[in-house]
Write a protein that holds these residues in place. Sequence first.
Motif, PDB file in Angstrom:
ATOM      1  N   PHE A  15       0.837  -1.205   0.000  1.00  0.00           N
ATOM      2  CA  PHE A  15       0.000   0.000   0.000  1.00  0.00           C
ATOM      3  C   PHE A  15       0.872   1.256   0.000  1.00  0.00           C
ATOM      4  CE2 PHE A  15      -2.147   3.452   2.211  1.00  0.00           C
ATOM      5  CZ  PHE A  15      -3.391   3.483   1.604  1.00  0.00           C
ATOM      6  N   LEU A  16       1.884   1.293   0.857  1.00  0.00           N
ATOM      7  CA  LEU A  16       2.733   2.475   0.962  1.00  0.00           C
ATOM      8  C   LEU A  16       3.615   2.642  -0.271  1.00  0.00           C
ATOM      9  CD1 LEU A  16       3.548   4.903   2.597  1.00  0.00           C
ATOM     10  CD2 LEU A  16       5.083   3.457   3.948  1.00  0.00           C
ATOM     11  N   LYS A  17       4.077   1.527  -0.849  1.00  0.00           N
ATOM     12  CA  LYS A  17       4.870   1.616  -2.090  1.00  0.00           C
ATOM     13  C   LYS A  17       4.033   2.212  -3.215  1.00  0.00           C
ATOM     14  CE  LYS A  17       6.386  -2.653  -2.292  1.00  0.00           C
ATOM     15  NZ  LYS A  17       7.037  -3.865  -2.847  1.00  0.00           N
ATOM     16  N   ALA A  18       2.781   1.770  -3.324  1.00  0.00           N
ATOM     17  CA  ALA A  18       1.901   2.291  -4.367  1.00  0.00           C
ATOM     18  C   ALA A  18       1.609   3.769  -4.144  1.00  0.00           C
ATOM     19  CB  ALA A  18       0.594   1.495  -4.392  1.00  0.00           C
ATOM     20  N   LEU A  19       1.399   4.145  -2.903  1.00  0.00           N
ATOM     21  CA  LEU A  19       1.129   5.543  -2.556  1.00  0.00           C
ATOM     22  C   LEU A  19       2.331   6.419  -2.903  1.00  0.00           C
ATOM     23  CD1 LEU A  19      -1.254   7.058  -1.143  1.00  0.00           C
ATOM     24  CD2 LEU A  19       0.092   6.889   0.969  1.00  0.00           C
ATOM     25  N   ALA A  20       3.503   5.938  -2.559  1.00  0.00           N
ATOM     26  CA  ALA A  20       4.724   6.716  -2.793  1.00  0.00           C
ATOM     27  C   ALA A  20       5.049   6.839  -4.278  1.00  0.00           C
ATOM     28  CB  ALA A  20       5.897   6.079  -2.054  1.00  0.00           C
ATOM     29  N   SER A  21       4.589   5.885  -5.083  1.00  0.00           N
ATOM     30  CA  SER A  21       4.877   5.946  -6.518  1.00  0.00           C
ATOM     31  C   SER A  21       3.994   6.957  -7.235  1.00  0.00           C
ATOM     32  CB  SER A  21       4.688   4.561  -7.145  1.00  0.00           C
ATOM     33  OG  SER A  21       3.317   4.208  -7.191  1.00  0.00           O
ATOM     34  N   GLN A  22       2.865   7.287  -6.642  1.00  0.00           N
ATOM     35  CA  GLN A  22       1.908   8.178  -7.299  1.00  0.00           C
ATOM     36  C   GLN A  22       1.976   9.617  -6.787  1.00  0.00           C
ATOM     37  OE1 GLN A  22      -1.883   6.304  -6.663  1.00  0.00           O
ATOM     38  NE2 GLN A  22      -1.291   4.424  -7.704  1.00  0.00           N
TER      39      GLN A  22
END
Length: 242
Positions: A15-22
């Motif tokens: 979840f945090l990786k996806a958030l940080a990528s966007q």
Amino acid sequence: MKLIKLDAIDSTNDFLKALASQDEVENFTIVTAENQTKGKGQVGGVWKTQAGKNLTMSVLVKDFLFNNEEFFNLSVLVSLSVAEILKSLNIPDIFIKWPNDILSYNKKLVGILIENTLKSDGRIVSVVGIGINVNQTDFDELPNASSLAVIAGKSFDKEGLAILIVEKLKEKIQSWKTESQNFWNDYFNFLFKKGVPTAFRDNNNKDFMGIIQGVSSIGKLQVLLEDDSVVEFEIKEVKMLY
């Protein structure tokens, strides 16, 4: 620091990786979940936890690592931060079992998984997953595990624990340049079974005796063997038998 609280998620790290990528996510942002359905452990392992009882969290760390030979420095600081906070809460006999499990006596309390992403501009962004057995009391299926509640005989505030750990980590990262050697020394002092004859098992299921001498700058376990040679092992190349 920003805290995002979720009821249920497959993986707080994902979840945090996806958030940080966007988005441009604030450094040291924390994500917690009451229930994690697909928690991850080291090198493809699985982290299982009882819903609502334990601390399942991920924290974003930016602008600390600059090349892959520095990766283990973050592991040192994370495991050290957790170990020191648990010690401050009067959890007894805290050890860091290489590379970064946290034990009390010989029971596992904490698992840590750090995932690093190289951005197109060369920056390295790290997502630090931390799973802590906090208020769970039933470990019938996990004989090598325990929790803060079992050991201390009382329950703990999970959110407060998360904030304490991240504040400690932030403090250590900010003083890394001047204190790095002291932090490595502290990590060695917490190291489980260091300097003690210990049984190991390698990838070929061969058992052998050795004495942990330390950990290399890139995170390899250094073990003195019976023939007086010192061998370095990668994560998952060797298992400690205890």
